[in-house]
Design a protein around this motif. Structure first.
Motif, PDB file in Angstrom:
ATOM      1  N   GLY A 136      79.803  77.241  76.406  1.00  9.29           N
ATOM      2  CA  GLY A 136      79.416  78.351  77.019  1.00  9.29           C
ATOM      3  C   GLY A 136      80.513  79.538  76.646  1.00  9.29           C
ATOM      4  O   GLY A 136      81.655  79.149  76.074  1.00  9.29           O
ATOM      5  N   LEU A 168      77.275  75.966  72.179  1.00  8.69           N
ATOM      6  CA  LEU A 168      76.524  76.562  73.258  1.00  8.69           C
ATOM      7  C   LEU A 168      76.679  76.062  74.744  1.00  8.69           C
ATOM      8  O   LEU A 168      76.619  76.804  75.736  1.00  8.69           O
ATOM      9  CB  LEU A 168      74.996  76.681  72.793  1.00  8.69           C
ATOM     10  N   VAL A 187      77.407  84.142  69.020  1.00  7.12           N
ATOM     11  CA  VAL A 187      78.200  82.952  68.404  1.00  7.12           C
ATOM     12  C   VAL A 187      78.064  83.491  66.974  1.00  7.12           C
ATOM     13  O   VAL A 187      77.195  83.366  66.325  1.00  7.12           O
ATOM     14  CB  VAL A 187      77.523  81.855  68.902  1.00  7.12           C
ATOM     15  N   ASP A 215      69.278  84.287  75.350  1.00 11.49           N
ATOM     16  CA  ASP A 215      70.475  84.201  76.168  1.00 11.49           C
ATOM     17  C   ASP A 215      71.695  84.271  75.219  1.00 11.49           C
ATOM     18  O   ASP A 215      72.739  85.055  75.606  1.00 11.49           O
ATOM     19  CB  ASP A 215      70.602  82.880  76.785  1.00 11.49           C
ATOM     20  N   VAL A 216      71.333  83.910  73.645  1.00 15.95           N
ATOM     21  CA  VAL A 216      72.515  83.909  72.983  1.00 15.95           C
ATOM     22  C   VAL A 216      72.235  84.134  71.449  1.00 15.95           C
ATOM     23  O   VAL A 216      71.000  83.769  71.230  1.00 15.95           O
ATOM     24  CB  VAL A 216      73.453  82.527  73.022  1.00 15.95           C
ATOM     25  N   TRP A 265      83.190  88.471  69.784  1.00 19.23           N
ATOM     26  CA  TRP A 265      82.234  87.368  69.667  1.00 19.23           C
ATOM     27  C   TRP A 265      82.689  85.900  69.921  1.00 19.23           C
ATOM     28  O   TRP A 265      83.822  85.720  69.602  1.00 19.23           O
ATOM     29  CB  TRP A 265      81.566  87.380  68.296  1.00 19.23           C
ATOM     30  N   ARG A 266      81.841  84.799  69.949  1.00 20.27           N
ATOM     31  CA  ARG A 266      82.522  83.715  70.096  1.00 20.27           C
ATOM     32  C   ARG A 266      82.720  83.246  68.683  1.00 20.27           C
ATOM     33  O   ARG A 266      81.467  83.273  67.914  1.00 20.27           O
ATOM     34  CB  ARG A 266      81.452  82.653  70.774  1.00 20.27           C
ATOM     35  N   GLU A 316      74.095  90.457  73.985  1.00 17.99           N
ATOM     36  CA  GLU A 316      75.570  90.337  74.320  1.00 17.99           C
ATOM     37  C   GLU A 316      76.270  89.259  73.936  1.00 17.99           C
ATOM     38  O   GLU A 316      77.231  89.284  73.307  1.00 17.99           O
ATOM     39  CB  GLU A 316      75.522  90.837  75.590  1.00 17.99           C
ATOM     40  N   ASP A 317      75.497  88.046  74.125  1.00 16.17           N
ATOM     41  CA  ASP A 317      76.458  86.875  73.775  1.00 16.17           C
ATOM     42  C   ASP A 317      76.084  86.517  72.247  1.00 16.17           C
ATOM     43  O   ASP A 317      75.143  85.876  72.143  1.00 16.17           O
ATOM     44  CB  ASP A 317      76.029  85.548  74.837  1.00 16.17           C
TER      45      ASP A 317
END
Length: 221
Positions: A221, A218, A145, A108-109, A175-176, A142-143
């Motif tokens: 989100g 995380l 961090v 997911d990340v 990006w986060r 895609e996600d």
């Protein structure tokens, strides 16, 4: 003075990396370094992949398989309810080494904590940025961090400058950004008491602070 400090830190990293191999700490995985531990199926909050260096690998018996040591921040992200889906981390790794070693991961990340060795070896940030972009492209999640690197007691200004540019890069790339290392450092940019045993790597308590901050990000989100 700055050049001497950089050389000293770089030499220390190489020595520690060699020592890690001799005592059997996490060996690098195969080219691509990815895995899909069965624990992923037990995720309460989703899955994550991780790419990093000794800050991430730490004392893990087999990082790529999700067998984390107490000094790896990844352990505390898993303890918080996320499942590890794969990744790559090795002592002494620069961002270039990471980019050459990683492979696709289904998660997911993607969490990237990279750059301590680039700072130690005076690698231009432009090169680090290109390597980070390549890591993200190859892993294919895609996600993303991006986590600030921890303090470096021998090069506090170097770590601070790197984090400033890393934050800018993350913003530019969409990006986060997570300032998870804030809880490890003092006002002068060095490790706070109890957060490190060597001024370079987080202690178990430091890894817990780092991991819990990442897990919190995380969750948001």
């Amino acid at each position: 003075m700055a050049g001497a400090a950089t050389s000293a830190v770089g030499a220390a990293l190489v020595v520690v990396a060699c020592a890690s191999m001799m005592v059997g700490c996490s060996a690098p995985g195969p080219a691509g370094g990815t895995g899909s531990p069965e624990a992923s199926a037990l995720a309460d909050l989703g899955t994550f992949a991780a790419v990093g260096d000794s800050i991430t690998d730490a004392d893990s018996p087999d990082f790529a398989a999700g067998d984390f040591g107490d000094a790896s921040w990844a352990k505390y992200v898993v303890d918080d309810g996320f499942a590890f889906a794969g990744g790559w981390a090795e002592w002494g790794a620069t961002t270039a080494m990471m980019a050459d070693a990683v492979g696709p991961v289904d998660a997911d990340v993607l969490v990237v904590l990279a750059g301590t060795n680039d700072v130690a070896f005076s690698i231009p940030f432009e090169d680090s940025a290109a390597n980070l972009e390549r890591i993200v492209e190859v892993v294919g999640i895609e996600d993303v961090v991006v986590v600030s690197i921890p303090p470096m007691d021998a090069l506090p200004a170097g770590a601070e400058a790197y984090n400033e540019r890393l934050h800018e890069l993350a913003t530019d790339q969409g990006w986060r950004w997570v300032e998870a290392s804030a809880g490890l450092r003092t006002a002068d940019g060095r490790f706070a008491d109890g957060m490190s045993l060597d001024g370079l790597h987080p202690s178990v308590e430091g890894a817990r602070v780092l991991g819990e901050a990442i897990a919190s990000a995380l969750r948001e989100g």
